[in-house]
Structures are given as C-alpha cells and as structure tokens.
Design an enzyme around this catalytic site. Structure first.
Site, PDB file in Angstrom:
ATOM      1  N   SER A 145       0.873  -1.246  -0.048  1.00  0.00           N
ATOM      2  CA  SER A 145      -0.104  -0.059  -0.002  1.00  0.00           C
ATOM      3  C   SER A 145       0.782   1.199   0.013  1.00  0.00           C
ATOM      4  CB  SER A 145      -0.777   0.028   1.210  1.00  0.00           C
ATOM      5  OG  SER A 145      -1.303   1.335   1.663  1.00  0.00           O
ATOM      6  N   TYR A 158      -2.267  -0.589  10.125  1.00  0.00           N
ATOM      7  CA  TYR A 158      -2.285  -1.256   8.851  1.00  0.00           C
ATOM      8  C   TYR A 158      -0.920  -0.872   7.966  1.00  0.00           C
ATOM      9  CZ  TYR A 158      -3.765  -1.505   4.052  1.00  0.00           C
ATOM     10  OH  TYR A 158      -4.025  -1.831   2.455  1.00  0.00           O
TER      11      TYR A 158
HETATM   12  N1  LIG Z   1      -8.699  -0.593  -1.359  1.00  0.00           N
HETATM   13  C1  LIG Z   1      -7.776   0.124  -1.272  1.00  0.00           C
HETATM   14  O1  LIG Z   1      -7.701   1.480  -1.250  1.00  0.00           O
HETATM   15  C2  LIG Z   1      -6.385  -0.560  -1.001  1.00  0.00           C
HETATM   16  C3  LIG Z   1      -5.118   0.394  -1.138  1.00  0.00           C
HETATM   17  C4  LIG Z   1      -3.959  -0.234  -0.924  1.00  0.00           C
HETATM   18  C5  LIG Z   1      -3.931  -1.372  -0.690  1.00  0.00           C
HETATM   19  N2  LIG Z   1      -4.742  -2.109  -0.576  1.00  0.00           N
HETATM   20  C6  LIG Z   1      -4.852  -3.602  -0.358  1.00  0.00           C
HETATM   21  O2  LIG Z   1      -5.203  -4.592  -1.393  1.00  0.00           O
HETATM   22  C7  LIG Z   1      -5.525  -5.865  -1.125  1.00  0.00           C
HETATM   23  C8  LIG Z   1      -7.165  -6.146  -1.405  1.00  0.00           C
HETATM   24  O3  LIG Z   1      -7.909  -5.353  -1.160  1.00  0.00           O
HETATM   25  P1  LIG Z   1      -9.308  -4.798  -1.514  1.00  0.00           P
HETATM   26  O4  LIG Z   1      -9.133  -3.291  -1.539  1.00  0.00           O
HETATM   27  O5  LIG Z   1      -9.439  -5.263  -2.845  1.00  0.00           O
HETATM   28  O6  LIG Z   1     -10.322  -5.034  -0.411  1.00  0.00           O
HETATM   29  P2  LIG Z   1     -11.338  -6.413  -0.520  1.00  0.00           P
HETATM   30  O7  LIG Z   1     -12.388  -6.030  -1.620  1.00  0.00           O
HETATM   31  O8  LIG Z   1     -11.937  -6.323   1.334  1.00  0.00           O
HETATM   32  O9  LIG Z   1     -10.613  -7.580  -0.557  1.00  0.00           O
HETATM   33  C9  LIG Z   1      -9.779  -8.374   0.318  1.00  0.00           C
HETATM   34  C10 LIG Z   1      -9.694  -9.766   0.074  1.00  0.00           C
HETATM   35  O10 LIG Z   1      -9.000 -10.356   0.973  1.00  0.00           O
HETATM   36  C11 LIG Z   1      -9.782 -11.560   1.365  1.00  0.00           C
HETATM   37  N3  LIG Z   1      -9.399 -11.784   2.742  1.00  0.00           N
HETATM   38  C12 LIG Z   1      -9.335 -11.065   3.719  1.00  0.00           C
HETATM   39  N4  LIG Z   1      -8.960 -11.840   5.142  1.00  0.00           N
HETATM   40  C13 LIG Z   1      -8.510 -12.813   4.499  1.00  0.00           C
HETATM   41  C14 LIG Z   1      -8.120 -14.019   5.443  1.00  0.00           C
HETATM   42  N5  LIG Z   1      -7.697 -13.973   6.541  1.00  0.00           N
HETATM   43  N6  LIG Z   1      -7.669 -14.972   4.370  1.00  0.00           N
HETATM   44  C15 LIG Z   1      -7.870 -15.313   3.258  1.00  0.00           C
HETATM   45  N7  LIG Z   1      -8.641 -14.082   2.392  1.00  0.00           N
HETATM   46  C16 LIG Z   1      -8.795 -13.011   3.260  1.00  0.00           C
HETATM   47  C17 LIG Z   1     -11.338 -11.129   1.342  1.00  0.00           C
HETATM   48  O11 LIG Z   1     -11.839 -12.378   1.111  1.00  0.00           O
HETATM   49  P3  LIG Z   1     -12.715 -13.074   2.308  1.00  0.00           P
HETATM   50  O12 LIG Z   1     -13.422 -11.920   3.256  1.00  0.00           O
HETATM   51  O13 LIG Z   1     -13.650 -13.723   1.242  1.00  0.00           O
HETATM   52  O14 LIG Z   1     -11.740 -13.879   2.947  1.00  0.00           O
HETATM   53  C18 LIG Z   1     -11.047 -10.328  -0.250  1.00  0.00           C
HETATM   54  O15 LIG Z   1     -11.175 -11.163  -1.007  1.00  0.00           O
HETATM   55  C19 LIG Z   1      -5.418  -5.769   0.437  1.00  0.00           C
HETATM   56  O16 LIG Z   1      -4.210  -6.508   0.713  1.00  0.00           O
HETATM   57  C20 LIG Z   1      -5.486  -4.281   0.966  1.00  0.00           C
HETATM   58  O17 LIG Z   1      -4.588  -4.318   2.033  1.00  0.00           O
HETATM   59  C21 LIG Z   1      -6.185  -1.786  -0.892  1.00  0.00           C
END
Ligand SMILES: NC(=O)c1ccc[n+]([C@@H]2O[C@H](COP(=O)([O-])OP(=O)(O)OC[C@H]3O[C@@H](n4cnc5c(N)ncnc54)[C@H](OP(=O)(O)O)[C@@H]3O)[C@@H](O)[C@H]2O)c1
Length: 289
Positions: A145, A158
């Site tokens: 991130s 985070y």
């Molecule tokens: N959105 C942003 O602005 C942003 C910015 C920077 C970085 N990121 C990073 O990008 C990545 C994806 O996030 P996103 O924004 O796409 O959010 P998201 O839609 O909430 O996706 C998160 C994914 O992680 C899975 N997950 C969570 N806990 C888990 C566990 N214990 N075991 C296995 N799977 C797990 C969730 O699925 P289940 O709930 O089905 O397990 C979901 O598929 C994350 O690492 C996040 O930190 C996001």
C-alpha cells in the site's frame, strides 16, 4: 518481458476488489487460475463468471482458505500445485484494514492486521518457495500500500503491516537474485472496493474523500508491472509524489502528514472545533511551512 499466457497463478483475496479484478484481467491474458479467500460462495461466483467470459480456459480452481492459518495455507499451496501442475505466479493480495488513532488501536487489532496482511503472505511465500526453487522460476507479487511508503495518519497498524511486507520482499529479492524467482511489490493508493465497508474503525480520524480509482485500473497496472519485470509498482499519483518527497525531502513528507492528520482529526466531543476535510493530496509546497 514476462509472458502471462498459460501461467498458473494463485491469487489470495480474490473473492472481491483488487484480487477479483486481477483474476479477470489475468484470465483475459490467458492465465490459469487458482482463487483463494474465506468466502467460498463469492469465490465460486467469481470462478463461474470467469468461466463464462473465458470458456476456452480451464475453470478457475476455488480454495476457501484463511491465510492467517498456516495449515490452511499448506493445504492451499499443495492442492494448487497438484491440481494446476505448479504455481508460476503467487499474488499475496488478501488483506484487512483498521482505521483510526494509533493510540486507540488495541493490541488484538494490531495482531489481526499482522496475522492476515503480514503472516498471511509469509505463510504463502514459505510454502511456495521450495516449489519455485525446484523449477528455477516464479514470480511472487506482494500487494502492499502507499501507506507503506510513508506512515499515513490513522493507518498506524495497517501501514506497519504493509511496511513489514515491503521489508520482507526486499530481503527476499536480494536473497533470490539469480534464482529465476522475482519478487514484485505493488503499492495501490485509494481504490474503490468493499475494503472500506469492512475495515475496523477505532475512532479519532475521518476517512479522506478520495480520489479513489477502480480495482480494474489497479489490476491492469499490476499486470503491466509483472510483464515488464518491475520490482516496484507504485499505483497512484499521490503514491508517486509521496515516494519522491519521502526520498528527497523527508521532513516535508512529515509536515504533509501532520497537516493531513489535523484535517482528518475528529473534533473532540462537545467542542465547536471545525476541521476541514479537503483532498488529501494537498501537500504543502516546499518552503511554505
Ligand atoms: N482498497 C484500497 O484502497 C487499497 C489500497 C492499498 C492496498 N490495498 C490492499 O489491496 C488488497 C485487496 O484489498 P481490496 O481493496 O481489494 O479489499 P477487499 O475487496 O476487501 O479484498 C480483500 C480480500 O482479502 C480477502 N481476505 C481477507 N482476510 C482474509 C483471510 N484471513 N484469509 C483469506 N483471505 C482474506 C477477502 O476475502 P474473504 O473476506 O472472502 O476472505 C477479500 O477477497 C489488500 O491487501 C489491501 O490491503 C487496498
């Protein structure tokens, strides 16, 4: 240039958001997929939709799995290798969030973040490495991130988890040089996903209004980075600006973060204090503060 066509890719956290968008974008490039997350039904839906859109490819494999549990991950990697014949690309994308004052963040919130965002990736990496080493090739893609480039207000836990993942990636990259295995780190900025609905809010700070980009744009940039063998993929303008300022003028980056912290601070109960939420990209100009 790394070729995606025919590559066997395991994506954690592919039931929604960036992981789901990556799954579609990789399928479009001809990758064979294994999808992992905790919500089995969401994964099944993603796999079915990909199968409908790209019926010439094998149906994506679906593995309900909690990456925080090492035994789950051992089974995930072993079964993925058995069923796909190998793993060429591992994408460590599963992640959760905690938002608010660092001093209000409980130890158990810190641990949850580390368990999923850091140890979840460590588990996958340790399980997949022996396989990739035997093959003498592979890509490990870690989704960090922008908050790991410089600590961001109200994202203490985070950012710490993601920064730990970055340091681990850099160590691994050095140790694996010449092995045929590359380690890529992607730094998304604010992306419009369900992440923000699910993150834990501990209070003290408000979320900035954006801008947010689509997960499809993020997925496209990550894939372009993998194809171009980039080590680091910084995905937003804010992230690029923050990286450069942090490298050249670290005190300015600190000042910018202090200003953002002030703007996003929740007013104390009963106070008339007005804090203005403006675009979080508002960096102070050099020399103005
Ligand atoms: N959105 C942003 O602005 C942003 C910015 C920077 C970085 N990121 C990073 O990008 C990545 C994806 O996030 P996103 O924004 O796409 O959010 P998201 O839609 O909430 O996706 C998160 C994914 O992680 C899975 N997950 C969570 N806990 C888990 C566990 N214990 N075991 C296995 N799977 C797990 C969730 O699925 P289940 O709930 O089905 O397990 C979901 O598929 C994350 O690492 C996040 O930190 C996001």
């Amino acid at each position: 240039m790394a070729e995606i066509q025919g590559k066997r890719v395991l994506i954690t956290g592919s039931s929604s958001g960036i992981g789901k968008a990556l799954a579609f974008a990789l399928a479009k490039k001809g990758a064979v997929l294994a999808l992992a997350a905790r919500r089995a039904e969401c994964l099944e839906n993603v796999a079915a939709d990909i199968n409908t859109a790209f019926s010439h490819l094998p149906m994506p494999l679906v593995f309900p799995c909690d990456v925080a549990i090492r035994e789950n991950v051992s089974r995930l990697i072993e079964t993925s290798i058995q069923q796909m014949g190998g793993i060429d690309i591992l994408v460590n994308n599963a992640g959760i969030g905690v938002y608010g004052n660092t001093e209000k963040t409980s130890i158990s919130d810190f641990r949850s973040i580390m368990d999923v965002n850091f140890f979840g990736s460590v588990h996958c990496i340790l399980e997949v490495l022996p396989h990739m080493k035997r093959k003498g090739q592979g890509h490990i893609v870690n989704i960090a991130s922008v908050a790991a480039k410089h600590g961001v207000p109200y994202l203490g836990a985070y950012g710490a988890g993601k920064a730990a993942l970055v340091a681990l990636s850099q160590s691994l990259r050095a140790e694996l040089s010449g092995s045929g295995i590359s380690v890529v780190v992607a730094y998304p900025g604010y992306t419009q996903t369900e992440f923000f609905d699910k993150e834990k809010r501990v209070g003290g700070g408000r979320r900035p209004p954006g801008p947010y980009v689509s997960p499809e744009i993020v997925a496209k940039s990550i894939i372009r980075g993998i194809e171009k063998n980039r080590h680091e993929i910084v995905l937003s303008i804010e992230g690029k600006v923050l990286s450069s300022i942090q490298g050249i003028l670290p005190r300015l980056a600190d000042k910018a973060m202090a200003r953002i912290a002030h703007r996003l601070r929740e007013p104390k109960e009963g106070s008339n204090e007005q804090t203005k939420i403006t675009d979080y990209r508002a960096f102070p100009e050099p020399g103005r503060e």
